[in-house]
Design an enzyme around this catalytic site. Structure first.
Site, PDB file in Angstrom:
ATOM      1  N   GLU A   1       0.804  -1.244  -0.022  1.00 34.66           N
ATOM      2  CA  GLU A   1      -0.028   0.002   0.028  1.00 34.66           C
ATOM      3  C   GLU A   1       0.786   1.148  -0.077  1.00 34.66           C
ATOM      4  OE1 GLU A   1      -3.337   0.285  -0.445  1.00 34.66           O
ATOM      5  OE2 GLU A   1      -3.654  -1.899  -0.366  1.00 34.66           O
TER       6      GLU A   1
ATOM      7  N   ASN B   1       1.231   3.739  -2.970  1.00 28.66           N
ATOM      8  CA  ASN B   1       1.069   5.154  -2.880  1.00 28.66           C
ATOM      9  C   ASN B   1       2.184   6.188  -3.420  1.00 28.66           C
ATOM     10  OD1 ASN B   1      -1.404   4.959  -1.990  1.00 28.66           O
ATOM     11  ND2 ASN B   1      -0.916   5.385   0.207  1.00 28.66           N
TER      12      ASN B   1
ATOM     13  N   ARG C   1      -9.174  -1.009  -4.437  1.00 33.84           N
ATOM     14  CA  ARG C   1      -9.053  -0.687  -2.960  1.00 33.84           C
ATOM     15  C   ARG C   1      -8.904   0.934  -2.802  1.00 33.84           C
ATOM     16  NH1 ARG C   1      -5.509  -4.981  -0.550  1.00 33.84           N
ATOM     17  NH2 ARG C   1      -4.007  -4.200  -1.738  1.00 33.84           N
TER      18      ARG C   1
HETATM   19  N1  ADP Z   1       3.028   9.197  -1.242  1.00 35.89           N
HETATM   20  C1  ADP Z   1       2.024  10.051  -1.488  1.00 35.89           C
HETATM   21  N2  ADP Z   1       2.156  11.105  -2.237  1.00 35.89           N
HETATM   22  C2  ADP Z   1       1.126  11.936  -2.646  1.00 35.89           C
HETATM   23  N3  ADP Z   1      -0.145  11.755  -2.162  1.00 35.89           N
HETATM   24  C3  ADP Z   1      -0.335  10.518  -1.386  1.00 35.89           C
HETATM   25  C4  ADP Z   1       0.588   9.669  -1.109  1.00 35.89           C
HETATM   26  N4  ADP Z   1       0.003   8.631  -0.516  1.00 35.89           N
HETATM   27  C5  ADP Z   1      -1.264   8.983  -0.433  1.00 35.89           C
HETATM   28  N5  ADP Z   1      -1.551  10.207  -0.854  1.00 35.89           N
HETATM   29  C6  ADP Z   1      -2.911  10.885  -0.859  1.00 35.89           C
HETATM   30  O1  ADP Z   1      -3.624  10.226  -0.191  1.00 35.89           O
HETATM   31  C7  ADP Z   1      -4.950   9.696  -0.703  1.00 35.89           C
HETATM   32  C8  ADP Z   1      -5.240   8.338   0.111  1.00 35.89           C
HETATM   33  O2  ADP Z   1      -4.373   7.298  -0.041  1.00 35.89           O
HETATM   34  P1  ADP Z   1      -4.957   5.789   0.281  1.00 35.89           P
HETATM   35  O3  ADP Z   1      -5.652   5.804   1.570  1.00 35.89           O
HETATM   36  O4  ADP Z   1      -3.767   4.896   0.120  1.00 35.89           O
HETATM   37  O5  ADP Z   1      -6.012   5.720  -0.894  1.00 35.89           O
HETATM   38  P2  ADP Z   1      -5.938   5.457  -2.607  1.00 35.89           P
HETATM   39  O6  ADP Z   1      -4.408   5.116  -2.980  1.00 35.89           O
HETATM   40  O7  ADP Z   1      -6.762   4.298  -3.034  1.00 35.89           O
HETATM   41  O8  ADP Z   1      -6.285   6.686  -3.200  1.00 35.89           O
HETATM   42  C9  ADP Z   1      -4.584   9.301  -2.100  1.00 35.89           C
HETATM   43  O9  ADP Z   1      -5.524   9.358  -2.843  1.00 35.89           O
HETATM   44  C10 ADP Z   1      -3.579  10.407  -2.426  1.00 35.89           C
HETATM   45  O10 ADP Z   1      -4.288  11.770  -2.740  1.00 35.89           O
HETATM   46 MG    MG Z   2      -3.241   3.866  -1.785  1.00 40.33          MG
END
Ligand code: ADP
Ligand code: MG
Length: 146
Positions: free
Chosen positions: A46, A50, A105
């Site tokens: 995850e 990200n 997800r």
């Molecule tokens: N490493 C990252 N850099 C920039 N934005 C991030 C990062 N990790 C998460 N995000 C932001 O946080 C949001 C939520 O992340 P997450 O809970 O993993 O859901 P998803 O990846 O399904 O969108 C993402 O949609 C993104 O906008």
């Molecule tokens: Mg994610």
């Protein structure tokens, strides 16, 4: 005993399984349960996903950094990118919040990380990228049997 490893790799989706398997094999020395190992692998997936798709927006020139420290039965993991950063961390950590709704997800990555780990901290700025720190305590009863 303290034991540390560091890993860095290109922000390519084919490196997600490499990262997951590498972290899992490092942690195997603590003799985790199958459930604990599965949880750690899922969390690494995850956070790395990200970094690649959100942090670097799939730019393969980006580098993902992973650091894992073992201290007795406690695992500390840091997964870091130097990407675009998160505008509002509190909002991003809400279940179902996503800026890419087309993904699998959707919006549950941080929620999964929170559920599977004992502690999580997220630091992020638009200039330096995102650092996710995760801590997990392995079950002690099993460690006593070793
Ligand atoms: N490493 C990252 N850099 C920039 N934005 C991030 C990062 N990790 C998460 N995000 C932001 O946080 C949001 C939520 O992340 P997450 O809970 O993993 O859901 P998803 O990846 O399904 O969108 C993402 O949609 C993104 O906008
Ligand atoms: Mg994610």
């Amino acid at each position: 005993m303290r034991n540390e490893m560091n890993l860095q790799f290109s922000a390519l989706s084919q490196n997600e399984s490499f990262a997951r398997v590498t972290v899992a094999s490092f942690i195997a020395q603590l003799d985790p349960t199958m459930d604990e190992l599965t949880e750690i692998k899922t969390v690494v997936s995850e956070a790395v996903t990200n970094a690649i798709i959100h942090g670097y927006e799939n730019d393969p020139n980006g580098i993902v950094y992973i650091s894992v420290t073992l201290e007795d039965e406690v695992i500390h993991m840091t997964i870091r990118d130097e990407g675009i950063g998160i505008f509002d961390i509190e909002e991003a950590r809400q279940p179902l919040y996503t800026t890419k709704p087309e993904l699998e997800r959707s919006g549950m990555g941080f929620t999964i990380m929170e559920n599977f780990m004992d502690e999580i901290t997220v630091d992020s700025t638009a200039t330096s990228g995102t650092t996710v720190k995760l801590t997990k305590h392995l079950s002690k009863s099993k460690a006593l049997c070793n």
